[in-house]
Write a protein that holds these residues in place. Sequence first.
Motif, PDB file in Angstrom:
ATOM      1  N   LYS A   1      -5.546   1.005   5.924  1.00 60.33           N
ATOM      2  CA  LYS A   1      -4.810   1.983   5.144  1.00 60.33           C
ATOM      3  C   LYS A   1      -3.596   2.489   5.921  1.00 60.33           C
TER       4      LYS A   1
ATOM      5  N   GLY B   1       0.813  -1.213   0.000  1.00 54.03           N
ATOM      6  CA  GLY B   1       0.000   0.000   0.000  1.00 54.03           C
ATOM      7  C   GLY B   1       0.843   1.257   0.000  1.00 54.03           C
TER       8      GLY B   1
ATOM      9  N   ILE C   1      -6.223  -2.551  -3.611  1.00 51.95           N
ATOM     10  CA  ILE C   1      -5.957  -1.442  -2.699  1.00 51.95           C
ATOM     11  C   ILE C   1      -6.454  -0.161  -3.363  1.00 51.95           C
ATOM     12  N   ASP C   2      -7.480   0.450  -2.763  1.00 56.06           N
ATOM     13  CA  ASP C   2      -8.064   1.687  -3.317  1.00 56.06           C
ATOM     14  C   ASP C   2      -8.423   1.529  -4.790  1.00 56.06           C
TER      15      ASP C   2
ATOM     16  N   ASN D   1      -8.694   3.164  10.776  1.00 52.52           N
ATOM     17  CA  ASN D   1      -7.893   3.895   9.786  1.00 52.52           C
ATOM     18  C   ASN D   1      -7.861   5.394  10.065  1.00 52.52           C
TER      19      ASN D   1
ATOM     20  N   GLU E   1       0.995   4.081  -2.918  1.00 55.55           N
ATOM     21  CA  GLU E   1       0.754   5.488  -2.597  1.00 55.55           C
ATOM     22  C   GLU E   1       1.896   6.368  -3.086  1.00 55.55           C
TER      23      GLU E   1
ATOM     24  N   GLU F   1     -12.508   0.999   9.161  1.00 61.04           N
ATOM     25  CA  GLU F   1     -12.425   2.377   8.697  1.00 61.04           C
ATOM     26  C   GLU F   1     -12.234   3.331   9.867  1.00 61.04           C
TER      27      GLU F   1
END
Length: 454
Positions: free
Chosen positions: A414, A132, A162-163, A251, A136, A248
């Motif tokens: 994340k 990740g 991932i995303d 995160n 990014e 979430e």
Amino acid sequence: WSSDVCSSDLTVISMLLTAAMLLGGCGSAAGAQTPAEETKKETVQQEVKESAAEEKAEETDGEVVELTMFGFKTGAEQGALPELIEQFNNENPGIHVTYEGISNSGGYQDVLTSRLASGQGDDIFMAQAYLGQLQEAGYVKDLSGVSTVADYTELVQDLMTIDGQISGLGMEIAVFGMFVNMDLLKECGIEKAPANYQEFLDACKAVTDAGHTAIACSGKDGTGLAVFAAARGLYPLYQDAEKAAKIEQINTGELSFGSYMKDGFILLKDLIDKGYINPEKALVTEAAKDDIAEFVKEDTAFMPGGSWFVSSINEGAPDMNYILTGVPVMDDDSLIMINAGVKLCINSKTEHSAEAEKFIEFMTGKESLDKYVQSQNSFSPLKDGSSTSNAVVDPVAEYLTSGRMISWVDPSFKSPVEPWTIARSYASNIAAGADIDTTVKDMDTDLTNKIKLK
């Protein structure tokens, strides 16, 4: 031998024979090489590959595209990887892939990140929990369009996403579980592998009372210690109907990650306090090497570890009666930890994107993955793939089917929330004598600060 064999062919054949003799002498009792042996092995392999590349250029009467691949599979853990790379090179005379490996405990992640950051990254590389971060930072190509993606199971596709982007294609479903020496348990009056935490404690006591070692546990990079802590701590989260919402909240820092991990640290400290894990020994024990060397002495009952350990265990103790089953850390059950392991990635800055993608498609095709999975004693990530036929890991299949598992690399978390990395680091602190409440507080404070700075 034909009289038509040219001198360059004889040179390559001679070098291959030399390499085979040298490689045949490598390996410890547990099937792992020392640093000196690994260096010697890789030097010989590199010489053979360079010579083969020169011959290939002559055969094709054109330029050969050289691709470099960097990974964390070394020694016995490579399994079918060298064979598959050689097969690809032979079938694609215009492309030549060279592999370099550094173990995770040898600093693979740091070296990989350094290479990518300096613009010196390899064309293809392996990644795990830190993928990740690499995505990014823009270091990886989106592989969503690779033809083999559609062949993966829905579960594995989720674990690779991932995303909304797939930056690495998994070579297997890798499993962390508990290795159990069944003959030693039977010698101590125990007929079956423990199915829950109380049975595990009872078995550890019987084994130590009989003068044997209960658990061989790695902790040099936190791996074995973290298996206990993460499995116990995070399982309730994975069984929660509101798992996605709570992840979430973790995160964003609204929910304490430490509130889950605390139970895992309490269990780990319990095993240490009862004398079933030697913390000083664990902190200098390297995963997939020193712990295996201890386990194959056949005086130890349990070892947390991965399905890829099996080949090395078999080399060190070919007659041992052992299994890989769930980690018995819950009051009423045991569980496994899974990952879409060994994710293959393409450097976003490579000048040979098309050739690298061709290699990735070859490596993640059914025939290649079936070979690799068998060599790793693991499970296929493909819908119609063939998983391992090794009876040692048969018990693990039941956990996969019933969903009694957590993921140790979950893209739902994340950055900077990386459960496996965090668990390894702070589990080592517990083994070093840190107070549990202080550890949890420090963990949450550190995470909160990193989330704010993100």
